[in-house]
Design a protein around this motif. Structure first.
Motif, PDB file in Angstrom:
ATOM      1  N   GLU A  41      39.107  81.705   0.073  1.00  0.00           N
ATOM      2  CA  GLU A  41      40.188  80.727  -0.058  1.00  0.00           C
ATOM      3  C   GLU A  41      40.197  79.782   1.142  1.00  0.00           C
ATOM      4  OE1 GLU A  41      43.951  81.861  -2.285  1.00  0.00           O
ATOM      5  OE2 GLU A  41      43.388  83.750  -1.392  1.00  0.00           O
ATOM      6  N   LYS A  53      56.246  82.810  -8.576  1.00  0.00           N
ATOM      7  CA  LYS A  53      57.714  82.732  -8.469  1.00  0.00           C
ATOM      8  C   LYS A  53      58.089  81.348  -7.938  1.00  0.00           C
ATOM      9  CE  LYS A  53      57.771  87.714  -7.563  1.00  0.00           C
ATOM     10  NZ  LYS A  53      56.317  87.936  -7.366  1.00  0.00           N
ATOM     11  N   ARG A 148      45.720  83.566  -9.749  1.00  0.00           N
ATOM     12  CA  ARG A 148      45.365  84.557  -8.739  1.00  0.00           C
ATOM     13  C   ARG A 148      45.453  83.937  -7.340  1.00  0.00           C
ATOM     14  NH1 ARG A 148      45.495  89.983  -8.001  1.00  0.00           N
ATOM     15  NH2 ARG A 148      45.027  90.081  -5.787  1.00  0.00           N
ATOM     16  N   GLU A 149      44.820  82.770  -7.198  1.00  0.00           N
ATOM     17  CA  GLU A 149      44.745  82.173  -5.864  1.00  0.00           C
ATOM     18  C   GLU A 149      45.576  80.893  -5.842  1.00  0.00           C
ATOM     19  OE1 GLU A 149      40.592  82.019  -4.694  1.00  0.00           O
ATOM     20  OE2 GLU A 149      40.651  84.203  -4.449  1.00  0.00           O
ATOM     21  N   ASP A 299      44.040  96.091  -2.944  1.00  0.00           N
ATOM     22  CA  ASP A 299      43.752  96.274  -4.376  1.00  0.00           C
ATOM     23  C   ASP A 299      42.437  96.989  -4.658  1.00  0.00           C
ATOM     24  OD1 ASP A 299      46.024  94.820  -4.926  1.00  0.00           O
ATOM     25  OD2 ASP A 299      45.019  93.257  -6.084  1.00  0.00           O
TER      26      ASP A 299
HETATM   27  P1  FAD Z   1      44.320  89.564  -2.122  1.00  0.00           P
HETATM   28  O1  FAD Z   1      45.652  89.236  -1.575  1.00  0.00           O
HETATM   29  O2  FAD Z   1      43.999  89.166  -3.524  1.00  0.00           O
HETATM   30  O3  FAD Z   1      43.224  88.927  -1.166  1.00  0.00           O
HETATM   31  C1  FAD Z   1      41.851  89.002  -1.445  1.00  0.00           C
HETATM   32  C2  FAD Z   1      41.170  87.850  -0.743  1.00  0.00           C
HETATM   33  O4  FAD Z   1      39.775  88.073  -0.723  1.00  0.00           O
HETATM   34  C3  FAD Z   1      41.375  86.500  -1.427  1.00  0.00           C
HETATM   35  O5  FAD Z   1      41.694  85.546  -0.471  1.00  0.00           O
HETATM   36  C4  FAD Z   1      40.005  86.224  -2.045  1.00  0.00           C
HETATM   37  O6  FAD Z   1      39.703  84.852  -2.152  1.00  0.00           O
HETATM   38  C5  FAD Z   1      39.103  86.872  -1.012  1.00  0.00           C
HETATM   39  N1  FAD Z   1      37.768  87.182  -1.488  1.00  0.00           N
HETATM   40  C6  FAD Z   1      37.425  87.856  -2.611  1.00  0.00           C
HETATM   41  N2  FAD Z   1      36.082  87.949  -2.711  1.00  0.00           N
HETATM   42  C7  FAD Z   1      35.570  87.332  -1.618  1.00  0.00           C
HETATM   43  C8  FAD Z   1      34.254  87.088  -1.151  1.00  0.00           C
HETATM   44  N3  FAD Z   1      33.186  87.512  -1.818  1.00  0.00           N
HETATM   45  N4  FAD Z   1      34.101  86.404  -0.009  1.00  0.00           N
HETATM   46  C9  FAD Z   1      35.170  85.981   0.708  1.00  0.00           C
HETATM   47  N5  FAD Z   1      36.445  86.178   0.302  1.00  0.00           N
HETATM   48  C10 FAD Z   1      36.634  86.847  -0.838  1.00  0.00           C
HETATM   49  N6  FAD Z   1      52.615  92.590  -6.066  1.00  0.00           N
HETATM   50  C11 FAD Z   1      53.876  93.080  -5.915  1.00  0.00           C
HETATM   51  O7  FAD Z   1      54.032  94.211  -5.457  1.00  0.00           O
HETATM   52  N7  FAD Z   1      54.967  92.329  -6.255  1.00  0.00           N
HETATM   53  C12 FAD Z   1      54.853  91.081  -6.779  1.00  0.00           C
HETATM   54  O8  FAD Z   1      55.858  90.437  -7.078  1.00  0.00           O
HETATM   55  C13 FAD Z   1      53.539  90.546  -6.956  1.00  0.00           C
HETATM   56  N8  FAD Z   1      53.366  89.291  -7.447  1.00  0.00           N
HETATM   57  C14 FAD Z   1      52.102  88.803  -7.616  1.00  0.00           C
HETATM   58  C15 FAD Z   1      51.945  87.528  -8.138  1.00  0.00           C
HETATM   59  C16 FAD Z   1      50.678  87.000  -8.339  1.00  0.00           C
HETATM   60  C17 FAD Z   1      50.520  85.615  -8.908  1.00  0.00           C
HETATM   61  C18 FAD Z   1      49.529  87.768  -8.008  1.00  0.00           C
HETATM   62  C19 FAD Z   1      48.145  87.210  -8.241  1.00  0.00           C
HETATM   63  C20 FAD Z   1      49.684  89.038  -7.481  1.00  0.00           C
HETATM   64  C21 FAD Z   1      50.968  89.566  -7.261  1.00  0.00           C
HETATM   65  N9  FAD Z   1      51.160  90.837  -6.743  1.00  0.00           N
HETATM   66  C22 FAD Z   1      52.422  91.340  -6.582  1.00  0.00           C
HETATM   67  C23 FAD Z   1      50.000  91.662  -6.350  1.00  0.00           C
HETATM   68  C24 FAD Z   1      49.666  91.474  -4.879  1.00  0.00           C
HETATM   69  O9  FAD Z   1      49.670  90.107  -4.552  1.00  0.00           O
HETATM   70  C25 FAD Z   1      48.305  92.083  -4.594  1.00  0.00           C
HETATM   71  O10 FAD Z   1      48.399  93.467  -4.826  1.00  0.00           O
HETATM   72  C26 FAD Z   1      47.872  91.815  -3.145  1.00  0.00           C
HETATM   73  O11 FAD Z   1      47.678  90.436  -2.955  1.00  0.00           O
HETATM   74  C27 FAD Z   1      46.602  92.570  -2.813  1.00  0.00           C
HETATM   75  O12 FAD Z   1      46.218  92.245  -1.519  1.00  0.00           O
HETATM   76  P2  FAD Z   1      44.670  92.227  -1.101  1.00  0.00           P
HETATM   77  O13 FAD Z   1      44.616  91.746   0.300  1.00  0.00           O
HETATM   78  O14 FAD Z   1      44.051  93.503  -1.489  1.00  0.00           O
HETATM   79  O15 FAD Z   1      44.020  91.118  -2.050  1.00  0.00           O
END
Ligand code: FAD
Length: 387
Positions: A41, A53, A148-149, A299
Motif C-alpha cells: 500500500e 464505516k 480491502r485496501e 490475519d
Molecule cells: P492488514 O491490515 O490487511 O495488512 C496487510 C498489509 O500487507 C496490507 O497493507 C497489504 O497491502 C500488505 N501486503 C500484502 N501482501 C504484500 C506483499 N506481498 N508485499 C508487501 N505488502 C503486502 N475487524 C474488526 O475486528 N472489526 C471491524 O469493524 C473490522 N472492519 C473491517 C473493515 C474492512 C473494510 C476490512 C477490509 C477489514 C475489517 N476488519 C475488521 C478486519 C481487520 O481490519 C483485519 O483483521 C486486520 O486489518 C488484519 O491486520 P493485518 O495487519 O493482519 O492485515
C-alpha cells in the motif's frame, strides 16, 4: 541495479499488525535503522476498519492522516509517517514483495531490489475474495467494487459520487456487507442486500439477534434477499453493471455493486517453505512459525487459542494488534535470553451500523440466553446482551 538492503527486523505488510508491531518495538528498545516495513500500500499503516464505516460517509468522512495506527486502540497514539522517520524505522511504501526465500533470509520486491533480514515478521493480512474467482458471468463489469485496501475504498467513493443516490446491491451478509449497506443507505442509495444464509451474520448472530438487526435494516429501507446467491451480471453498452441476476430467478437493477464475501489470507509468498494450517501460517503461542526467526501475526497466523485448546485463525483487528505486540515481546525477550508466556487470547470482535454497534467476546457455543433492556425494541436506543 539496487544495492541489497540489510535490516535486523523486517515486517512484510504494512497494515494494522505492522503498525502495532512497530510501536511495540519502539517501546521495547529499537535502534535507528534496525527495522523496515515493506508494504504494497502507498500509505503508512492505518486502522483498516474505518474503510467500510466513516470513510464512506457523505458528511465529515474520515480521511488520512486522521486514522493512522494506533488511533483505534485504547491509547490513541497516532503514528504519522514522520513518527517512523523519528524512530529510525524505514517504511518502503508502494513496494510489493514478490519473492521470499526463507532459507537465505531474502525478500525480493517488484522492482528487483533485494532485502535481507535476521528476523522476519509476516503480516500480509488477507485479500478480498472476488466473484471473478468463481467465474461468475459479468463479474468484471464496471462499478462492481471490493473493499480491502484504501485504494479500493477510494474507487468505491468515486463510484458512489458518479452514481449519486442510485441503486446499490451489496453482496454478502457478513460484517463488511452490513457496514457497507448501512453506509450506502446513509448516502441515500436504494440498497438491496443478497446473501445465501437464512439470516445475516449467520456464523455469529443467533436467530433472535439477527431478527432484531434485520428488522432494523428493513426499517431503514434496505431490502434483504436471503437464501440466494448472485449468478451473473448484465451490463449497459458502456460496460457498467446494470442488472444483478439471482439464483432464485429474481433480477435487481444496480448502479453500484459491492461484493463483501470474505477474505483469504495472503500466504502465497511462503507456500512450501513454512508449515500451514487452516489456510494460514501455523505458529506457536509466541507467533513463531516452523522456520527459525520467522514470525506470523494478524490475519495470516493460525495460532493456538489456549483457553479453548485448539488452533484458529482470527481475521479481526483486536487480534491483529495483540498478536503483533505479543510477537515483538517474544522476539525482544529471547534476545535478552528470557521468555514470555504464551498468547492467551479471548476472541473479541466488533462492528457498527447506523447508530447501532455490538461487541462479541469469547466463543460462539451453547444455548443462547438473551437479556433485553425492558424498553427494547420500541425505544430509539435499544440495548441487549446475549450470553
Ligand atoms: P492488514 O491490515 O490487511 O495488512 C496487510 C498489509 O500487507 C496490507 O497493507 C497489504 O497491502 C500488505 N501486503 C500484502 N501482501 C504484500 C506483499 N506481498 N508485499 C508487501 N505488502 C503486502 N475487524 C474488526 O475486528 N472489526 C471491524 O469493524 C473490522 N472492519 C473491517 C473493515 C474492512 C473494510 C476490512 C477490509 C477489514 C475489517 N476488519 C475488521 C478486519 C481487520 O481490519 C483485519 O483483521 C486486520 O486489518 C488484519 O491486520 P493485518 O495487519 O493482519 O492485515
Amino acid at each position: 541495479k539496487f544495492e541489497e538492503k540489510h535490516f535486523k527486523y523486517i515486517i512484510v505488510g504494512g497494515g494494522i499488525a505492522a503498525g502495532h508491531a512497530a510501536r511495540e518495538f519502539t517501546r521495547k528498545g529499537l535502534q535507528p535503522g534496525e527495522l523496515a516495513i515493506i508494504s504494497k500500500e502507498g500509505v503508512a499503516p492505518y486502522e483498516r476498519p474505518v474503510l467500510s464505516k466513516s470513510y464512506l460517509f457523505p458528511n465529515g468522512a474520515a480521511r488520512l492522516p486522521s486514522f493512522h495506527v494506533c488511533v483505534g486502540d485504547d491509547e490513541k497514539e497516532r503514528q504519522l509517517p514522520q513518527w517512523y522517520v523519528n524512530k529510525g524505522i524505514e517504511l518502503f511504501l508502494g513496494t510489493e514483495v514478490v519473492k521470499a526465500d526463507l532459507a537465505s533470509r531474502t525478500l525480493t520486491v517488484a522492482n528487483g531490489r533485494i532485502f535481507m533480514y535476521r528476523i522476519l515478521i509476516i503480516a500480509t493480512g488477507s485479500e478480498a475474495i472476488k466473484l471473478t474467482d468463481f467465474g461468475v458471468q459479468g463479474a468484471h463489469a464496471k462499478n462492481i467494487f471490493h473493499l480491502r485496501e484504501i485504494s479500493d475504498a477510494d474507487e468505491l467513493v468515486k463510484g458512489m459520487k458518479r452514481k449519486k443516490k442510485g441503486k446499490a446491491v451489496v453482496i454478502g451478509g457478513g460484517y463488511i456487507g452490513l457496514e457497507v449497506a448501512s453506509a450506502m443507505r446513509i448516502n441515500d442509495f436504494e440498497v438491496s442486500m443478497v446473501y445465501p444464509e437464512p439470516w445475516f451474520m449467520h456464523g455469529l448472530f443467533t436467530p433472535a439477534i439477527a431478527s432484531f438487526y434485520e428488522k432494523y435494516f428493513s426499517d431503514k429501507g434496505i431490502k434483504l434477499f436471503k437464501g440466494t446467491v448472485v449468478v451473473g451480471f448484465e451490463t449497459a453498452s458502456n460496460e457498467e453493471v446494470k442488472i444483478v441476476k439471482l439464483k432464485n430467478g429474481q433480477v435487481l437493477l444496480a448502479d453500484v455493486v459491492v461484493v463483501g464475501i470474505g477474505g483469504r489470507p495472503l500466504t502465497t509468498l511462503f507456500k512450501g517453505q513454512v508449515q500451514e494450517e487452516q489456510g494460514g501460517i501455523k505458529t506457536n503461542g509466541l507467533f513463531r512459525t516452523s522456520v527459525p526467526d520467522v514470525y506470523a501475526v494478524g490475519d495470516v497466523a493460525t495460532f493456538p487459542v489456549k483457553r479453548y485448546g485448539d488452533l484458529r485463525r482470527v481475521e479481526h483487528v483486536d487480534h491483529a494488534r495483540k498478536s503483533a505486540g505479543h510477537a515483538v515481546g517474544a522476539i525482544k525477550a529471547s534476545e535478552d535470553g528470557k521468555s514470555i508466556g504464551e498468547y492467551d487470547y479471548l476472541p473479541s470482535f466488533n462492528s457498527s451500523y447506523f447508530d447501532l454497534s455490538w461487541c462479541f467476546y469469547g466463543d460462539n457455543v451453547g444455548e443462547p440466553m438473551m437479556f433485553w433492556d425492558k424498553s427494547t425494541p420500541s425505544t430509539t436506543k435499544p440495548k441487549f446482551v446475549t450470553y
